[in-house]
Design a protein around this motif. Structure first.
Motif, PDB file in Angstrom:
ATOM      1  N   ARG A   1       4.414   3.130 -13.733  1.00 58.79           N
ATOM      2  CA  ARG A   1       4.647   4.396 -12.845  1.00 58.79           C
ATOM      3  C   ARG A   1       4.209   5.463 -14.003  1.00 58.79           C
ATOM      4  O   ARG A   1       3.690   6.620 -13.610  1.00 58.79           O
ATOM      5  CB  ARG A   1       6.014   4.513 -12.417  1.00 58.79           C
ATOM      6  CG  ARG A   1       6.003   5.230 -11.178  1.00 58.79           C
ATOM      7  CD  ARG A   1       7.190   4.991 -10.379  1.00 58.79           C
ATOM      8  NE  ARG A   1       8.384   4.925 -11.304  1.00 58.79           N
ATOM      9  CZ  ARG A   1       9.318   4.433 -10.707  1.00 58.79           C
ATOM     10  NH1 ARG A   1       9.578   3.814  -9.555  1.00 58.79           N
ATOM     11  NH2 ARG A   1      10.626   4.527 -11.428  1.00 58.79           N
TER      12      ARG A   1
ATOM     13  N   LYS B   1       0.882  -1.275   0.079  1.00 64.72           N
ATOM     14  CA  LYS B   1       0.099  -0.107   0.001  1.00 64.72           C
ATOM     15  C   LYS B   1       0.963   1.471   0.187  1.00 64.72           C
ATOM     16  O   LYS B   1       0.428   2.203  -0.584  1.00 64.72           O
ATOM     17  CB  LYS B   1      -1.146   0.209   1.250  1.00 64.72           C
ATOM     18  CG  LYS B   1      -0.492   0.032   2.554  1.00 64.72           C
ATOM     19  CD  LYS B   1      -1.439   0.121   3.507  1.00 64.72           C
ATOM     20  CE  LYS B   1      -1.262   0.273   4.891  1.00 64.72           C
ATOM     21  NZ  LYS B   1      -0.133  -0.647   5.558  1.00 64.72           N
ATOM     22  N   ASP B   2       1.920   1.139   0.538  1.00 65.00           N
ATOM     23  CA  ASP B   2       2.787   2.303   0.567  1.00 65.00           C
ATOM     24  C   ASP B   2       3.228   2.614  -0.832  1.00 65.00           C
ATOM     25  O   ASP B   2       3.350   4.006  -1.217  1.00 65.00           O
ATOM     26  CB  ASP B   2       4.152   1.868   1.377  1.00 65.00           C
ATOM     27  CG  ASP B   2       3.766   2.115   2.824  1.00 65.00           C
ATOM     28  OD1 ASP B   2       2.843   2.053   3.327  1.00 65.00           O
ATOM     29  OD2 ASP B   2       4.927   1.596   3.468  1.00 65.00           O
ATOM     30  N   GLN B   3       3.607   1.842  -1.696  1.00 67.26           N
ATOM     31  CA  GLN B   3       4.069   1.980  -3.039  1.00 67.26           C
ATOM     32  C   GLN B   3       2.793   2.638  -3.928  1.00 67.26           C
ATOM     33  O   GLN B   3       2.801   3.146  -4.949  1.00 67.26           O
ATOM     34  CB  GLN B   3       4.832   0.758  -3.781  1.00 67.26           C
ATOM     35  CG  GLN B   3       5.804   0.239  -3.437  1.00 67.26           C
ATOM     36  CD  GLN B   3       6.460  -0.743  -4.032  1.00 67.26           C
ATOM     37  OE1 GLN B   3       6.357  -0.839  -5.136  1.00 67.26           O
ATOM     38  NE2 GLN B   3       7.263  -1.557  -3.237  1.00 67.26           N
ATOM     39  N   LEU B   4       1.673   2.184  -3.721  1.00 61.09           N
ATOM     40  CA  LEU B   4       0.425   2.283  -4.163  1.00 61.09           C
ATOM     41  C   LEU B   4      -0.102   3.854  -3.826  1.00 61.09           C
ATOM     42  O   LEU B   4      -1.232   4.266  -4.714  1.00 61.09           O
ATOM     43  CB  LEU B   4      -0.820   1.517  -4.020  1.00 61.09           C
ATOM     44  CG  LEU B   4      -0.400   0.179  -4.573  1.00 61.09           C
ATOM     45  CD1 LEU B   4      -1.349  -1.143  -3.964  1.00 61.09           C
ATOM     46  CD2 LEU B   4      -0.540  -0.022  -6.037  1.00 61.09           C
ATOM     47  N   ALA B   5       0.394   4.511  -2.794  1.00 64.77           N
ATOM     48  CA  ALA B   5      -0.057   6.028  -2.495  1.00 64.77           C
ATOM     49  C   ALA B   5       0.119   6.666  -3.734  1.00 64.77           C
ATOM     50  O   ALA B   5       1.238   6.516  -4.344  1.00 64.77           O
ATOM     51  CB  ALA B   5       0.670   5.967  -1.162  1.00 64.77           C
ATOM     52  N   GLU B   6      -0.674   7.639  -4.044  1.00 64.84           N
ATOM     53  CA  GLU B   6      -0.514   8.665  -5.146  1.00 64.84           C
ATOM     54  C   GLU B   6      -0.630   7.999  -6.261  1.00 64.84           C
ATOM     55  O   GLU B   6       0.069   8.686  -7.143  1.00 64.84           O
ATOM     56  CB  GLU B   6       0.839   9.529  -4.435  1.00 64.84           C
ATOM     57  CG  GLU B   6       0.589  10.291  -3.238  1.00 64.84           C
ATOM     58  CD  GLU B   6       1.707  11.203  -2.829  1.00 64.84           C
ATOM     59  OE1 GLU B   6       2.664  11.354  -3.830  1.00 64.84           O
ATOM     60  OE2 GLU B   6       1.805  11.280  -1.738  1.00 64.84           O
ATOM     61  N   ARG B   7      -0.747   6.828  -6.337  1.00 62.94           N
ATOM     62  CA  ARG B   7      -1.055   5.989  -7.775  1.00 62.94           C
ATOM     63  C   ARG B   7      -2.351   5.868  -7.991  1.00 62.94           C
ATOM     64  O   ARG B   7      -3.157   5.206  -7.086  1.00 62.94           O
ATOM     65  CB  ARG B   7      -0.026   4.819  -7.498  1.00 62.94           C
ATOM     66  CG  ARG B   7       1.393   5.006  -7.677  1.00 62.94           C
ATOM     67  CD  ARG B   7       1.910   5.255  -9.185  1.00 62.94           C
ATOM     68  NE  ARG B   7       1.557   4.468  -9.911  1.00 62.94           N
ATOM     69  CZ  ARG B   7       2.406   3.305 -10.358  1.00 62.94           C
ATOM     70  NH1 ARG B   7       3.386   2.853  -9.586  1.00 62.94           N
ATOM     71  NH2 ARG B   7       1.946   2.512 -11.477  1.00 62.94           N
ATOM     72  N   LYS B   8      -2.595   5.945  -9.243  1.00 61.95           N
ATOM     73  CA  LYS B   8      -3.738   5.408  -9.858  1.00 61.95           C
ATOM     74  C   LYS B   8      -3.819   4.109 -10.497  1.00 61.95           C
ATOM     75  O   LYS B   8      -3.084   3.863 -11.564  1.00 61.95           O
ATOM     76  CB  LYS B   8      -4.571   6.435 -10.623  1.00 61.95           C
ATOM     77  CG  LYS B   8      -6.124   6.614 -10.673  1.00 61.95           C
ATOM     78  CD  LYS B   8      -6.581   7.446 -11.572  1.00 61.95           C
ATOM     79  CE  LYS B   8      -7.943   7.298 -11.889  1.00 61.95           C
ATOM     80  NZ  LYS B   8      -8.525   8.131 -13.010  1.00 61.95           N
TER      81      LYS B   8
END
Lengths: 149, 550
Positions: free
Chosen positions: B455, B414-421
């Motif tokens: 990304r 979830k950390d890597q998914l933050a601010e990602r769509k």
């Protein structure tokens, strides 16, 4: 030489950088003054059993032993085995503090009766946090039998 | 004149008597003449009959009957039989007066017939060969007599010759066929033995039998089968007798046997016993093939096979040693390499915390480079350890829900998914049998990969699904990221192989190598398809059976 009576932690670590980093981490919680450092497994046992060069130097039993696994002469596992086999030494809490997260090492140490197994974090900030938490826990929170004193 | 009556009467009486006597004599003569004529007639008749018979016989006899002069061989008399034997173009009358040398071709020395005569001048059953003028072989039997021609007074030979060419040819054909048979019998490397059906006595055998046993014909006949039987407890006469009995009942007995040659060497054989009629007599035909060479080869192969097992054991030991070394190496890496790295990290940190005032901007930048490189090395070490561990750890398979595992990983990341769509599309995934810990590592790497290379997209679409291909389930993780050039598809799964620069996409080049190891350990395979700018799809299979855990 630090005051033997203040000695609460025995750090068994051969790598001087690790010694310094550990001490720095402990220092953040003002725990560094109570640490005695030995640099190999044989010296650790000599210190605890008051043999060899520690024969005529009475010292206080540490509240906790921070033990690295990869050590000259006697390895950390061998030191642990000797400590946990000795009638008078087996009550001393031993925390393995090592770089190895290999399953066999962890298993072996728990079999021998290790009290805690900590993998040193590579990242310094985490390392500092882990070591100071460790110091606080074993020195301030944890209770040991009275005859350990 | 007066003649006394008594005289007249007496005269008449006398005349009468004389007449009577005359009559009697004439009757007697006539009777005797008749007798003589009768006898003669009978004689002539008889002679005629005999002559006729003789002539007929002479004419019709199949044998050649003729008279020829002793010295010149001139035919004085001949019959049709001779015409036929000589294959003479003409009648027997035309043959008379010809010389033998003109009506046949000698193949024997002239005079051979004459020389065969005994003291009485008789020639008995003399076999004689010549050729007809056409060149055909002729065999005859001569029965002749040296005599003298009554008319000319010349020495001549009366001969009766019987054509035996046909018999001779049959004999020759028989001999030829016998010879051919003998040659075949002898030419083979296998031993052929003809044995008596009742007592197994050796009656005949091929030449190879002498060669292979080293025994002479006489020895073989004399010593018999028992003389060449090893009698080693396995190859005994009792057993031979059993085989002979069964063969005698019409079974084709094929069995492995052995014989001892004259030098005492035991030869393993492949023996076949068969009932056969030879020269009209039921016999046992034994075919014995020396398989020493084959047995030797088999032993050799056996040796190699055993050696192979030794080799396998040896190699396995070596492999185990290598594995132990690898473990020791991994241990060292995990410990020894991390110690200095931690020191670098630690002291750089201390420096940047405690001595930061004394550093100018360049100093701070250099410090940051040290720090970045140190953490990069830390990642490398960690990934290598993971790779090594994914190869070494024992597998414990369990029926696993990969969709659940996928969601778990998404939660972990979830950390890597933050601010990602990011949009996750989950397809139908059947349960699989995998080692959950190991497989989660593989799936994590695939997902991190997909996230990393999407990304640059405003919205990442990551699809996890499966389909059936050629009877097996193929799983896939598909992204809409930067993709890759299919020319480098083989490099994707190699250790330290990277298709992007560190500036574009960070990474150690170990992640997909770990995926490959783990899938392979499960008995599956992994591959990828992609196109630059159009995303990538990573496929993997997990066989129902196979793999280490199955």
């Amino acid at each position: 030489m630090m005051d033997q009576n203040l000695m609460e932690v025995l750090l068994v670590e051969d790598n001087l950088s690790d010694v310094e980093l550990t001490l720095r981490a402990l220092k953040k919680n003002n725990l560094a003054n109570n640490v005695f450092v030995v640099h190999d497994g044989a010296e650790a046992l000599d210190y605890i059993n008051q043999t060899g060069k520690y024969k005529d130097k009475p010292n206080k039993r540490p509240k906790v032993i921070l033990l690295d696994l990869k050590l000259p002469k006697l390895s950390g596992v061998e030191v642990l085995r000797a400590l946990k086999a000795g009638e008078t030494t087996k009550t001393i809490p031993v925390v393995v503090l090592t770089s190895s997260k290999e399953e066999p090492d962890i298993k072996e140490c728990y079999k021998l009766g290790v009290n805690s197994y900590i993998v040193k974090p590579l990242d310094f900030e985490t390392f500092v946090r882990v070591v100071s938490d460790l110091g606080l826990y074993w020195l301030l929170i944890n209770k040991v039998p009275a005859d350990n004193q | 004149m007066n003649v006394p009556l008594w005289e007249i009467i007496g005269g008449y009486v006398l005349a009468c008597i004389g007449l009577l006597i005359l009559l009697f004599i004439s009757l007697l003569w006539s009777w005797s003449l008749e007798r003589r004529v009768k006898t003669k007639t009978r004689e002539i008749q008889k002679m005629n009959e005999s002559m006729f018979l003789y002539g007929e016989l002479l004419k019709f006899s199949g044998d050649g009957i003729y008279r020829y002069t002793y010295d010149e061989g001139k035919i004085l008399l001949a019959n049709d039989g001779l015409v036929k034997i000589l294959d003479f173009k003409g009648t027997s009358e035309e043959l008379e007066g010809k010389y033998l040398k003109d009506v046949l071709i000698y193949t024997e020395e002239p005079g051979s017939v004459r020389r065969a005569a005994n003291a009485q001048g008789e020639i008995h059953n003399y076999e004689y060969h010549f050729k007809t003028l056409k060149g055909e072989d002729r065999w005859v039997i001569h029965n002749s007599l040296i005599t003298r021609d009554e008319r000319t007074g010349k020495k001549c030979i009366d001969a009766v010759v019987k054509d035996i060419t046909e018999r001779k040819n049959s004999e020759k054909r028989l001999l030829d066929s016998e010879k051919t048979y003998r040659e075949i019998f002898n030419a083979n490397n296998d031993m052929f033995l003809i044995q008596d059906i009742n007592d197994g006595r050796i009656i005949d055998f091929s030449k190879s039998t002498e060669e292979l046993t080293g025994a002479s014909r006489e020895e073989l006949i004399e010593r018999g089968v028992s003389g060449f039987t090893p009698n080693d407890g396995i190859h005994t006469m009792d057993k031979i007798v059993e085989h002979l009995q069964r063969a005698k009942q019409g079974n084709v007995e094929a069995f492995e046997w052995a014989f001892v040659d004259k030098a005492g060497i035991v030869h393993p054989t492949e023996t076949t016993l068969k009932l056969a009629t030879i020269n009209g007599v039921p016999r046992l035909l034994a075919t014995v093939r020396d398989i020493s060479e084959r047995k030797k080869n088999e032993a050799e192969i056996e040796k190699y096979k055993n050696h192979l097992q030794e080799l396998v054991v040896e190699r396995t030991n070596q492999l185990e040693m290598a594995n132990k070394e690898l473990e020791a190496f991994a241990y060292s890496v995990s410990h020894d390499l991390q110690v200095p790295l931690r020191a670098i990290n630690g002291f750089v940190q201390i420096l940047s915390e405690e001595e930061v005032e004394r550093l100018d901007d360049e100093g701070k930048r250099l410090l940051k480079i040290i720090k970045d490189n140190a953490s990069k090395m830390g990642e490398l070490i960690n990934d290598l350890l993971t790779l090594s561990r994914s190869t070494r750890v024992a597998m414990k398979t369990a029926v696993t829900d990969l969709t659940g595992m996928f969601n778990e990983i998404v939660a972990d990341l979830k950390d890597q998914l933050a601010e990602r769509k990011v949009k996750f599309n989950l397809g139908e995934i059947p349960p699989v049998s995998v080692d959950p810990t190991l497989f989660k590592q593989a799936m994590t790497n695939l997902l991190i990969n997909a996230l990393k290379f999407t990304r640059t997209k405003p919205e990442a679409i990551i699809e996890f699904g499966s389909n059936r291909q050629k009877g097996e389930t193929v799983f896939y993780i598909k992204d809409n990221g930067v993709g890759f050039d299919m020319r480098y598809k083989d490099k994707l799964f190699g250790v330290f192989q990277r298709l992007h620069s560190a500036e574009e996409f960070e990474g150690t080049g170990v992640g997909l190598a770990i995926v490959k190891r783990i899938v392979q350990r499960h008995g599956g395979s992994v591959w990828a398809e992609g196109k630059v700018g159009e995303g990538a799809t990573f496929y993997f299979t997990l066989p129902n059976k196979g793999g280490e855990g199955a």
